[in-house]
Enzyme design. Structure first.
Site, PDB file in Angstrom:
ATOM      1  N   LEU A  12       0.832  -1.195   0.000  1.00  0.00           N
ATOM      2  CA  LEU A  12       0.000   0.000   0.000  1.00  0.00           C
ATOM      3  C   LEU A  12       0.868   1.248   0.000  1.00  0.00           C
ATOM      4  O   LEU A  12       1.983   1.242   0.505  1.00  0.00           O
ATOM      5  CB  LEU A  12      -0.947   0.026   1.197  1.00  0.00           C
ATOM      6  CG  LEU A  12      -0.393   0.251   2.599  1.00  0.00           C
ATOM      7  CD1 LEU A  12      -1.482   0.822   3.506  1.00  0.00           C
ATOM      8  CD2 LEU A  12       0.124  -1.049   3.214  1.00  0.00           C
ATOM      9  N   SER A  13       0.358   2.294  -0.632  1.00  0.00           N
ATOM     10  CA  SER A  13       1.033   3.582  -0.736  1.00  0.00           C
ATOM     11  C   SER A  13       2.367   3.394  -1.466  1.00  0.00           C
ATOM     12  O   SER A  13       2.407   2.868  -2.568  1.00  0.00           O
ATOM     13  CB  SER A  13       1.184   4.196   0.658  1.00  0.00           C
ATOM     14  OG  SER A  13       1.582   5.539   0.593  1.00  0.00           O
ATOM     15  N   ASN A  14       3.488   3.784  -0.857  1.00  0.00           N
ATOM     16  CA  ASN A  14       4.765   3.531  -1.520  1.00  0.00           C
ATOM     17  C   ASN A  14       5.006   2.042  -1.725  1.00  0.00           C
ATOM     18  O   ASN A  14       5.620   1.626  -2.714  1.00  0.00           O
ATOM     19  CB  ASN A  14       5.913   4.126  -0.700  1.00  0.00           C
ATOM     20  CG  ASN A  14       6.054   5.614  -0.899  1.00  0.00           C
ATOM     21  OD1 ASN A  14       5.398   6.209  -1.751  1.00  0.00           O
ATOM     22  ND2 ASN A  14       6.899   6.248  -0.094  1.00  0.00           N
ATOM     23  N   GLY A  28       2.672  -0.034  -2.428  1.00  0.00           N
ATOM     24  CA  GLY A  28       1.895  -0.351  -3.618  1.00  0.00           C
ATOM     25  C   GLY A  28       2.655  -0.018  -4.885  1.00  0.00           C
ATOM     26  O   GLY A  28       2.648  -0.783  -5.861  1.00  0.00           O
ATOM     27  N   MET A  60      -2.486  -1.245  -3.350  1.00  0.00           N
ATOM     28  CA  MET A  60      -3.498  -0.410  -2.712  1.00  0.00           C
ATOM     29  C   MET A  60      -2.962   1.020  -2.627  1.00  0.00           C
ATOM     30  O   MET A  60      -1.829   1.229  -2.194  1.00  0.00           O
ATOM     31  CB  MET A  60      -3.793  -0.964  -1.311  1.00  0.00           C
ATOM     32  CG  MET A  60      -5.058  -0.462  -0.671  1.00  0.00           C
ATOM     33  SD  MET A  60      -5.452  -1.424   0.816  1.00  0.00           S
ATOM     34  CE  MET A  60      -4.726  -0.401   2.088  1.00  0.00           C
TER      35      MET A  60
END
Length: 582
Positions: free
Chosen positions: A243-245, A247, A268
């Site tokens: 998720l985020s970085n 992801g 995500m």
């Protein structure tokens, strides 16, 4: 499976009884509670550091608030006994290592033979995605491999020459292998952070870090379960999720997986960059840092969470309007007119009101400047003491003033820090003046690194170009899940261009743009945030579950419609409100 990329020994620890893999024995209630204290604050044990690092990672990502529904409407934190294998690894050409970690549950499912591989969110340490990958994989009997992807909280204190050893404790350079040790530094250079000061542009290697973590995971599974060895990509299903970085890291890995190591990928809210499509994080972060304070003074954001204090916008936001007007970038002579002009500018660049409303939190916390200053240093490959635009990191006291770090502060960095100061007793200093708009000069300098034409600007653009995701193989199942109201990594700049590019290239990604979801599930514990939004995590779990059933169970991967949840409101979250099947 070869692990010739390791740069030191493998540390093996057992976690059973009052200390498990998923919550370090805290359970859901303990994870949601106050930070677990250290018996010896100046020299906490590796076990105590691990427990608090896991708790910090959970609390920084997941909504564990009383109305959030975790453990009731979705998710759970069962006791998962097992072992951990951790080491430092290095991609070719990198100066600094990245951490790799395998969690091997005792109840490994020998029939499924599943490995979840993940990368930390943001710039967090190696446990930074435990609430996603660990919470999904470990209860299902999957092993879970992690990497901090060359970021993390192994801060190095130049005043004492100490960093973080493999077990999380502090050690002097030369006494033990360290998570990060600057190549050269002055004793007064402040605090060195791996993501910003390694000289590696680590973001360009995030995909390689993930693939190394997967290979490390297979090799350690051979050690953990010798009667079932060997574990190979041919007999073990590998799902990458982040998720985020993190992801963005698994999507980078998807494009580099030429050997067919991965069976499926779930990203995500990914920080993903596609050459010629969307916008790079550094571009829109520096734009937001300059323009968003003024735009958010517009009356339409009066109800945006954290955007007002006693019914008024922060004074320095109004000062930003005046600054932009004084140099001719805004024409109106009134604050309301200036806010409308700034808002129109952001609209023209792709920002929506729903995204801006949640981005108010990022703005009020001054996070755009923190992100831009740190990433500029990484992209320009600057060492500690040489950050661009005059920025620096130093230990700080309770009043936010620079001080020499004490033993307790240094000892807690690995467990408590997010990997991007300020936080955990480390502050961002430099390029601030005594005017009514004190951060403007520094922000102008950071923005010029994107818009300018000098050598530094060219270097920064080359580093950003190196982050571009490559095209994954046609048969690789990919799911992307993103909140429609994400104000930190807007879908219009990241997921949507990426998914559109894949489809134009003949790929078939599954994409959910989830209504009423934003970037920070952890913020939903705040009443104003929680009432207006839903968490994104349950949709990440659902997407992973579909991939798991496909690659492990052989079920067809249907293109399920995007769920249509309702904003939570003032009541506790329910499963029905998420619009997910039981």
């Amino acid at each position: 499976m070869s692990v010739d990329f390791l740069s030191g020994p493998v540390r093996v620890t057992e976690h059973r009884g009052s200390d498990d893999l998923l919550s370090a024995g805290l359970g859901l209630k303990g994870l949601a509670g106050a930070p677990t204290p250290f018996a010896d604050a100046d020299a906490p044990t590796p076990e105590a550091l691990r427990r608090r690092a896991i708790q910090t990672s959970w609390k920084g990502i997941a909504d564990l608030g009383p109305l959030g529904g975790y453990g009731r409407a979705y998710g759970g934190v069962p006791d998962v006994p097992g072992r951990e294998y951790t080491a430092f690894a290095r991609v070719p050409g990198a100066h600094a290592p990245h951490r790799v970690l395998l969690q091997a549950p005792d109840a490994f499912d020998a029939n499924a033979r599943c490995l979840i591989v993940t990368a930390s969110s943001g710039s967090r340490g190696v446990y930074g995605a435990i609430s996603l990958a660990g919470a999904f994989g470990l209860p299902r009997g999957c092993a879970v491999a992690y990497t901090d992807k060359g970021t993390g909280s192994g801060y190095f204190d130049t005043a004492t020459g100490t960093g973080v050893a493999l077990d999380g404790t502090r050690a002097r350079a030369g006494d033990a292998p360290l998570e990060f040790e600057p190549r050269e530094y002055d004793a007064g250079a402040g605090v060195a952070v791996k993501h910003m000061h390694s000289g590696d542009n680590p973001e360009a290697d995030w995909g390689r870090d993930v693939l190394q973590a997967a290979r490390f995971g297979l090799a350690m599974m051979d050690r953990a379960y010798p009667d079932q060895a060997p574990f190979t990509p041919q007999n073990t299903r590998i799902i990458a999720a982040g998720l985020s970085n993190g992801g963005g890291a698994v999507l980078q890995a998807a494009g580099l997986d030429h050997d067919g190591l991965l069976d499926a990928v779930m990203a995500m809210e990914p920080n993903v960059h596609v050459a010629g499509h969307g916008r790079a994080l550094y571009d829109y972060a520096t734009e937001a840092a300059l323009w968003m304070p003024c735009a958010l003074t517009d009356a339409r954001f009066d109800d945006a969470p954290l955007a007002r204090t006693e019914g008024k916008p922060p004074a320095h936001w109004l000062a930003r309007c005046a600054s932009l007007h004084a140099r001719g970038e805004l024409q109106s002579d009134t604050p309301a007119g200036q806010a409308a002009e700034a808002l129109a500018h952001l609209h023209a660049q792709g920002w929506t009101d729903a995204v801006l409303a949640t981005a108010a939190s990022t703005t009020v916390f001054d996070s755009w400047r923190s992100v831009a200053a740190g990433y500029a240093s990484a992209y320009l490959r600057r060492g500690v003491g040489r950050m661009p635009c005059g920025f620096r990191y130093e230990a700080m006291d309770a009043q936010g003033q620079p001080v020499a770090a004490d033993d307790a502060t240094r000892a807690a960095w690995w467990a408590d820090a997010s990997g991007i100061p300020p936080g955990a007793g480390v502050g961002l200093f430099g390029r601030v003046d005594a005017s009514s708009d004190p951060t403007l000069a520094g922000l102008d300098c950071l923005r010029a690194l994107w818009t300018g034409e000098d050598t530094d600007a060219a270097t920064l653009h080359a580093s950003v170009d190196a982050l571009a995701a490559q095209l994954p193989r046609k048969d690789l199942p990919i799911s992307v899940v993103h909140g429609a109201d994400d104000g930190l990594i807007p879908t219009a700049f990241t997921s949507e261009p990426y998914v559109g590019w894949l489809r134009a290239e003949g790929r078939s990604p599954r994409y959910w743009k989830v209504p009423h979801a934003q970037h920070f599930d952890a913020f939903l514990a705040l009443p104003a945030f929680g009432a207006a939004h839903v968490p994104l995590m349950p949709y990440g779990y659902a997407a992973m579950d579909a991939l798991y059933r496909h690659v492990v169970g052989g079920e067809p991967l249907a293109d399920a419609p995007t769920p249509q949840p309702k904003a939570r409101g003032a009541q506790a979250l329910t499963r029905e409100g998420l619009d997910l099947s039981p």
